[in-house]
Write an enzyme that holds these catalytic residues in place. Structure first.
Site, mmCIF file in Angstrom:
data_model
loop_
_atom_site.group_PDB
_atom_site.id
_atom_site.type_symbol
_atom_site.label_atom_id
_atom_site.label_comp_id
_atom_site.label_asym_id
_atom_site.label_seq_id
_atom_site.Cartn_x
_atom_site.Cartn_y
_atom_site.Cartn_z
ATOM 1 N N ASP A 101 32.964 22.439 -11.657
ATOM 2 C CA ASP A 101 31.544 22.800 -11.539
ATOM 3 C C ASP A 101 30.676 21.658 -12.083
ATOM 4 O O ASP A 101 30.931 21.163 -13.187
ATOM 5 C CB ASP A 101 31.301 24.086 -12.342
ATOM 6 C CG ASP A 101 29.980 24.763 -12.008
ATOM 7 O OD1 ASP A 101 29.003 24.058 -11.702
ATOM 8 O OD2 ASP A 101 29.924 25.998 -12.063
ATOM 9 N N HIS A 103 27.154 21.812 -12.168
ATOM 10 C CA HIS A 103 25.807 22.249 -12.568
ATOM 11 C C HIS A 103 25.621 22.097 -14.075
ATOM 12 O O HIS A 103 26.372 22.688 -14.847
ATOM 13 C CB HIS A 103 25.600 23.704 -12.162
ATOM 14 C CG HIS A 103 25.648 23.912 -10.685
ATOM 15 N ND1 HIS A 103 26.815 24.179 -10.017
ATOM 16 C CD2 HIS A 103 24.673 23.864 -9.744
ATOM 17 C CE1 HIS A 103 26.556 24.302 -8.721
ATOM 18 N NE2 HIS A 103 25.271 24.103 -8.518
ATOM 19 N N SER A 154 33.646 29.585 -10.776
ATOM 20 C CA SER A 154 33.670 29.254 -12.210
ATOM 21 C C SER A 154 33.920 30.480 -13.077
ATOM 22 O O SER A 154 34.436 30.369 -14.195
ATOM 23 C CB SER A 154 32.358 28.593 -12.631
ATOM 24 O OG SER A 154 32.194 27.400 -11.902
HETATM 25 CO CO1 B1M Z 1 24.357 24.293 -6.555
HETATM 26 N N1 B1M Z 1 24.733 26.188 -6.235
HETATM 27 N N2 B1M Z 1 25.831 23.741 -5.585
HETATM 28 N N3 B1M Z 1 23.625 22.537 -6.934
HETATM 29 N N4 B1M Z 1 22.713 25.128 -7.242
HETATM 30 C C1 B1M Z 1 23.932 27.211 -6.892
HETATM 31 C C2 B1M Z 1 24.557 27.645 -8.209
HETATM 32 C C3 B1M Z 1 23.958 28.373 -5.810
HETATM 33 C C4 B1M Z 1 23.779 29.785 -6.390
HETATM 34 C C5 B1M Z 1 22.881 28.065 -4.755
HETATM 35 C C6 B1M Z 1 22.816 29.104 -3.643
HETATM 36 O O1 B1M Z 1 23.685 29.164 -2.803
HETATM 37 N N5 B1M Z 1 21.791 29.932 -3.637
HETATM 38 C C7 B1M Z 1 25.361 28.138 -5.146
HETATM 39 C C8 B1M Z 1 26.552 28.893 -5.764
HETATM 40 C C9 B1M Z 1 27.053 29.997 -4.869
HETATM 41 C C10 B1M Z 1 28.309 30.613 -5.332
HETATM 42 O O2 B1M Z 1 29.108 30.114 -6.079
HETATM 43 N N6 B1M Z 1 28.507 31.790 -4.833
HETATM 44 C C11 B1M Z 1 25.512 26.642 -5.274
HETATM 45 C C12 B1M Z 1 26.385 25.853 -4.485
HETATM 46 C C13 B1M Z 1 27.093 26.583 -3.363
HETATM 47 C C14 B1M Z 1 26.583 24.477 -4.709
HETATM 48 C C15 B1M Z 1 27.584 23.551 -3.981
HETATM 49 C C16 B1M Z 1 28.973 24.135 -3.734
HETATM 50 C C17 B1M Z 1 26.936 23.109 -2.672
HETATM 51 C C18 B1M Z 1 27.793 22.242 -1.782
HETATM 52 O O3 B1M Z 1 28.296 21.234 -2.183
HETATM 53 N N7 B1M Z 1 27.950 22.700 -0.584
HETATM 54 C C19 B1M Z 1 27.632 22.359 -4.948
HETATM 55 C C20 B1M Z 1 28.671 22.610 -6.046
HETATM 56 C C21 B1M Z 1 29.318 21.391 -6.534
HETATM 57 C C22 B1M Z 1 30.239 21.737 -7.692
HETATM 58 O O4 B1M Z 1 29.814 22.267 -8.703
HETATM 59 N N8 B1M Z 1 31.504 21.438 -7.518
HETATM 60 C C23 B1M Z 1 26.277 22.430 -5.577
HETATM 61 C C24 B1M Z 1 25.591 21.342 -6.064
HETATM 62 C C25 B1M Z 1 24.321 21.381 -6.637
HETATM 63 C C26 B1M Z 1 23.491 20.141 -6.992
HETATM 64 C C27 B1M Z 1 24.347 18.975 -7.500
HETATM 65 C C28 B1M Z 1 22.720 19.696 -5.775
HETATM 66 C C29 B1M Z 1 22.484 20.761 -8.020
HETATM 67 C C30 B1M Z 1 22.962 20.670 -9.489
HETATM 68 C C31 B1M Z 1 22.424 19.498 -10.251
HETATM 69 C C32 B1M Z 1 22.778 19.572 -11.697
HETATM 70 O O5 B1M Z 1 22.955 20.615 -12.313
HETATM 71 N N9 B1M Z 1 22.866 18.390 -12.274
HETATM 72 C C33 B1M Z 1 22.497 22.246 -7.637
HETATM 73 C C34 B1M Z 1 21.493 23.169 -8.020
HETATM 74 C C35 B1M Z 1 20.272 22.590 -8.687
HETATM 75 C C36 B1M Z 1 21.619 24.565 -7.792
HETATM 76 C C37 B1M Z 1 20.584 25.681 -8.040
HETATM 77 C C38 B1M Z 1 19.563 25.605 -6.908
HETATM 78 C C39 B1M Z 1 19.857 25.656 -9.361
HETATM 79 C C40 B1M Z 1 20.740 25.617 -10.596
HETATM 80 C C41 B1M Z 1 19.920 25.361 -11.838
HETATM 81 O O6 B1M Z 1 19.887 24.255 -12.348
HETATM 82 N N10 B1M Z 1 19.196 26.377 -12.305
HETATM 83 C C42 B1M Z 1 21.507 26.965 -7.963
HETATM 84 C C43 B1M Z 1 20.779 28.211 -7.545
HETATM 85 C C44 B1M Z 1 20.585 29.222 -8.658
HETATM 86 O O7 B1M Z 1 21.125 29.120 -9.738
HETATM 87 N N11 B1M Z 1 19.856 30.230 -8.378
HETATM 88 C C45 B1M Z 1 22.688 26.476 -7.235
HETATM 89 C C46 B1M Z 1 18.351 26.277 -13.482
HETATM 90 C C47 B1M Z 1 19.201 26.454 -14.766
HETATM 91 C C48 B1M Z 1 18.323 26.329 -15.990
HETATM 92 O O8 B1M Z 1 19.748 27.760 -14.726
HETATM 93 O O9 B1M Z 1 22.104 26.927 -15.009
HETATM 94 O O10 B1M Z 1 21.635 29.377 -14.575
HETATM 95 P P1 B1M Z 1 21.235 28.079 -15.171
HETATM 96 O O11 B1M Z 1 21.121 28.280 -16.752
HETATM 97 C C49 B1M Z 1 20.428 29.337 -17.366
HETATM 98 C C50 B1M Z 1 21.319 30.544 -17.675
HETATM 99 O O12 B1M Z 1 22.306 30.776 -16.702
HETATM 100 C C51 B1M Z 1 21.841 30.272 -19.042
HETATM 101 O O13 B1M Z 1 20.786 29.552 -19.665
HETATM 102 C C52 B1M Z 1 20.025 28.812 -18.722
HETATM 103 C C53 B1M Z 1 18.539 28.987 -18.929
HETATM 104 O O14 B1M Z 1 18.147 29.629 -20.047
HETATM 105 N N12 B1M Z 1 23.065 29.496 -19.244
HETATM 106 C C54 B1M Z 1 23.768 29.598 -20.416
HETATM 107 C C55 B1M Z 1 23.707 28.619 -18.465
HETATM 108 N N13 B1M Z 1 24.782 28.141 -19.073
HETATM 109 C C56 B1M Z 1 24.852 28.719 -20.279
HETATM 110 C C57 B1M Z 1 25.784 28.575 -21.314
HETATM 111 C C58 B1M Z 1 25.591 29.354 -22.469
HETATM 112 C C59 B1M Z 1 24.500 30.193 -22.589
HETATM 113 C C60 B1M Z 1 23.580 30.341 -21.562
HETATM 114 O O15 B1M Z 1 26.415 29.287 -23.509
HETATM 115 C C61 B1M Z 1 27.564 28.509 -23.454
#
Ligand code: B1M
Length: 218
Positions: A101, A103, A154
């Protein structure tokens, strides 16, 4: 548009140019840095996720949005509230995005919030194996292991990681904090907690992660 909405728009459009000006304007208008992240930048990121999920946005543009998000957080970080006058660290957490992963925006926000609140964060990056997390936790005498992951796959990796901690006899050694958009509270607190002999907790966001740190650091 009001500056907050403009910032959200920037994330959606991946528009980096002029970002500094908007961030300065938002700060000057009295919006606290963390509120800018939570209310505006994350709002934009949510839209990006929806557009990508529904096929209306292509991956390179998601990447651009992520870059703008990271740039904005970097500009805001020096303005974030931090606990002053603390002597020493309240505890140490090894933080990683799990194997497979990439992200890391959420993980890095957790890093900032915990660091600003007196914890030592050993952020070992993305695509990390449980072996690497264990190694870092031993090296840094960590109190907690924190795993982040956004992909549905993940959540399975996290389960495997807990199984590996158990089979290595390390389940009781570090409490585990899990976060990331694909997880649910029931999955962690019912399913994973019932198979893991140690402590595993779910944090919906960085602030819940912060609240959980104190009871987890014994
Ligand atoms: Co990707 N991605 N992405 N992506 N991406 C998602 C996660 C997805 C939901 C988008 C969608 O389809 N709507 C989807 C997953 C679907 C699934 O698994 N069912 C997805 C996909 C499919 C993919 C790829 C597979 C796409 C592809 O290649 N075809 C690929 C995966 C590659 C891989 O990982 N092997 C991919 C790639 C990418 C980018 C590189 C383009 C980019 C990431 C850049 C980066 O992180 N450096 C990206 C992005 C930006 C997203 C979305 C749009 C936004 C994620 C984000 O940064 N959110 C995302 C859509 C979504 O999440 N709705 C998506 C903002 C961030 C602050 O939130 O990380 O959730 P988050 O963190 C929150 C809480 O979750 C929590 O605190 C944070 C805020 O308070 N939290 C924790 C997180 N970790 C924590 C740990 C803790 C405590 C709290 O303690 C240990």
């Amino acid at each position: 548009l009001p500056v907050g909405e403009r910032l959200a728009r920037r994330i959606v459009d991946g528009a980096r140019k002029g970002l500094e000006g908007d961030i300065d304007e938002a700060l000057a208008s009295g919006i606290p840095a963390l509120k800018i992240v939570n209310d505006h930048l994350l709002e934009g990121m949510k839209v990006v996720g929806e557009l990508f999920g529904s096929g209306q946005m292509q991956l390179p543009f998601v990447l651009q949005s992520a870059e703008v998000m990271k740039g904005a957080v970097a500009l805001l970080e020096p303005h974030m509230e931090r606990v002053e006058g603390e002597t020493g660290s309240k505890g140490t957490i090894v933080l990683a995005t799990v194997r497979g992963d990439v992200h890391d925006i959420g993980k890095n926000l957790v890093d900032i919030i915990l660091t600003n609140n007196g914890y030592t964060v050993v952020n070992i990056g993305i695509k990390q194996t449980i072996g690497a997390m264990i190694g870092a936790a031993e090296e840094h005498r960590a109190d907690v292991i924190g795993m982040s992951g956004l992909l549905v796959k993940s959540t399975v990796v996290m389960k495997e990681n807990l199984e590996e901690l158990t089979s290595r006899g390390l389940a009781g050694r570090w409490p585990v904090l899990l976060g990331g958009a694909a997880l649910t509270r029931t999955y962690v607190e019912d399913d994973l907690a019932s198979m893991f002999p140690g402590t595993v907790r779910y944090a919906r966001d960085a602030f819940e992660g912060l609240r959980l740190m104190e009871p987890l650091v014994k």
